[in-house]
Design a protein around this motif. Structure first.
Motif, short mmCIF file in Angstrom:
data_model
loop_
_atom_site.label_atom_id
_atom_site.label_comp_id
_atom_site.label_asym_id
_atom_site.label_seq_id
_atom_site.Cartn_x
_atom_site.Cartn_y
_atom_site.Cartn_z
N ASP A 109 -24.64 26.75 -41.67
CA ASP A 109 -25.33 25.63 -41.05
C ASP A 109 -26.84 25.83 -41.00
O ASP A 109 -27.57 24.96 -40.49
N LEU A 110 -27.32 26.98 -41.48
CA LEU A 110 -28.75 27.32 -41.49
C LEU A 110 -29.35 27.24 -40.09
O LEU A 110 -30.34 26.55 -39.83
N VAL A 111 -28.72 27.97 -39.17
CA VAL A 111 -29.18 28.06 -37.78
C VAL A 111 -29.57 29.50 -37.49
O VAL A 111 -28.78 30.42 -37.73
N ALA A 112 -30.80 29.72 -37.02
CA ALA A 112 -31.27 31.05 -36.66
C ALA A 112 -31.88 30.99 -35.27
O ALA A 112 -32.82 30.22 -35.03
N LEU A 113 -31.33 31.78 -34.34
CA LEU A 113 -31.81 31.79 -32.96
C LEU A 113 -32.04 33.22 -32.51
O LEU A 113 -31.36 34.14 -32.95
N GLU A 114 -33.01 33.39 -31.62
CA GLU A 114 -33.22 34.70 -31.01
C GLU A 114 -33.39 34.53 -29.52
O GLU A 114 -34.24 33.77 -29.06
#
Length: 291
Positions: A109-114
């Protein structure tokens, strides 16, 4: 007979990774080298005992253990809580900027979280997730039982990443040490004393034997799990892999913290660094005035 054995191994591997509930867990050791002389004349004038004491204190920030938990398309990456050293400021530790937190990636889904804490405040940082432009090579080496292939990537440097900071106005010998970054003329000024390169070359070693497009930290996009990564002064090496562990892994995206973009978060960090520098200069000025 040898060909039959190879076919059987391949079939077992394909069956393993084709499982609907496939999961994995990889342990990585991260080590960052730092030229202490880049801290300037004050450090160079210290005794060897004082230098050794500072180096010992910094070891907890320069050497860490991380756990990457992953399935076919998503992963979480965070410091091993059992081995994490306590820090006074919480969050990323030294200067509020080292390691810590949790990185989540979903390559489908091309989701990047930090999720991270900085000076007592929690943030949920969203990154733009573009497929990395890796250059695939033919060079191979074995890491443990896995055959790995080399890939390289040129990437922009996060200006708040202290691991890539260096002293400004260095001599030619210092610049030669960082020649691998291909950045001796292209730098960003952090302060009157410090700078960072605009770009660095990242080298990754990935194994198609674990066909998941994932890896440590923010790295992904190769036809196999990344087992070793060299980025600037930091080396990340996989030391253990467990496929389909007995305890089920819960892979959920983090939700806690003030939602900001990476650009917004970097502005917050930069502003805080400026405030801390001004406070330090103020204390230094008063100290000189009393002498």
């Amino acid at each position: 007979m040898k060909s039959l054995f190879t076919v059987l191994i391949a079939l077992v591997t394909v069956t393993t990774f084709a499982q609907k509930n496939f999961q994995g867990k990889a342990t990585y050791m991260s080590k960052t080298t730092m030229d202490m002389s880049s801290f300037g004349d004050r450090f160079n004038k210290m005794s060897e005992a004082q230098k050794k004491q500072i180096a010992t204190r910094m070891k907890s920030f320069l050497e860490k253990t991380y756990i990457l938990t992953f399935d076919k398309s998503s992963s979480t990456y965070k410091e091993d809580e059992k081995l994490a050293a306590p820090t006074a400021g919480g969050g990323r530790g030294w200067g509020g900027m080292s390691g810590g937190g949790e990185k989540y990636k979903n390559t489908k889904d091309l989701v990047a979280l930090e999720s991270i804490e900085f000076f007592g405040k929690k943030f949920l940082i969203s990154d733009e997730m573009k497929r990395p432009e890796w250059e695939l090579g033919s060079e191979t080496k074995k890491i443990g039982e896995y055959v790995c292939y080399k890939a390289t990537l040129t990437k922009d440097v996060d200006p708040t990443d202290w691991t890539n900071m260096r002293r400004r106005g260095r001599n030619d010998d210092d610049k030669k040490k960082d020649a691998a970054t291909k950045d001796t003329a292209n730098t960003v000024k952090v302060s009157d004393e410090l700078e960072v390169p605009k770009q660095i070359t990242v080298t990754a070693w990935y194994t198609p034997q674990i066909p998941v497009s994932n890896g440590p930290a923010e790295y992904w996009g190769l036809p196999g799990l990344i087992l070793e990564l060299n980025s600037g002064r930091t080396t990340i090496l996989c030391t253990e892999i467990v496929i389909n562990p007995e305890d089920k892994i819960d892979l959920e995206a983090p939700t806690k913290g003030d939602e900001v973009t990476r650009e917004e978060y970097n502005k917050i960090i930069t502003k805080k660094m400026e405030e801390m520098r001004e406070q330090f200069r103020g204390r230094g000025g008063r100290g000189r005035g009393r002498n």
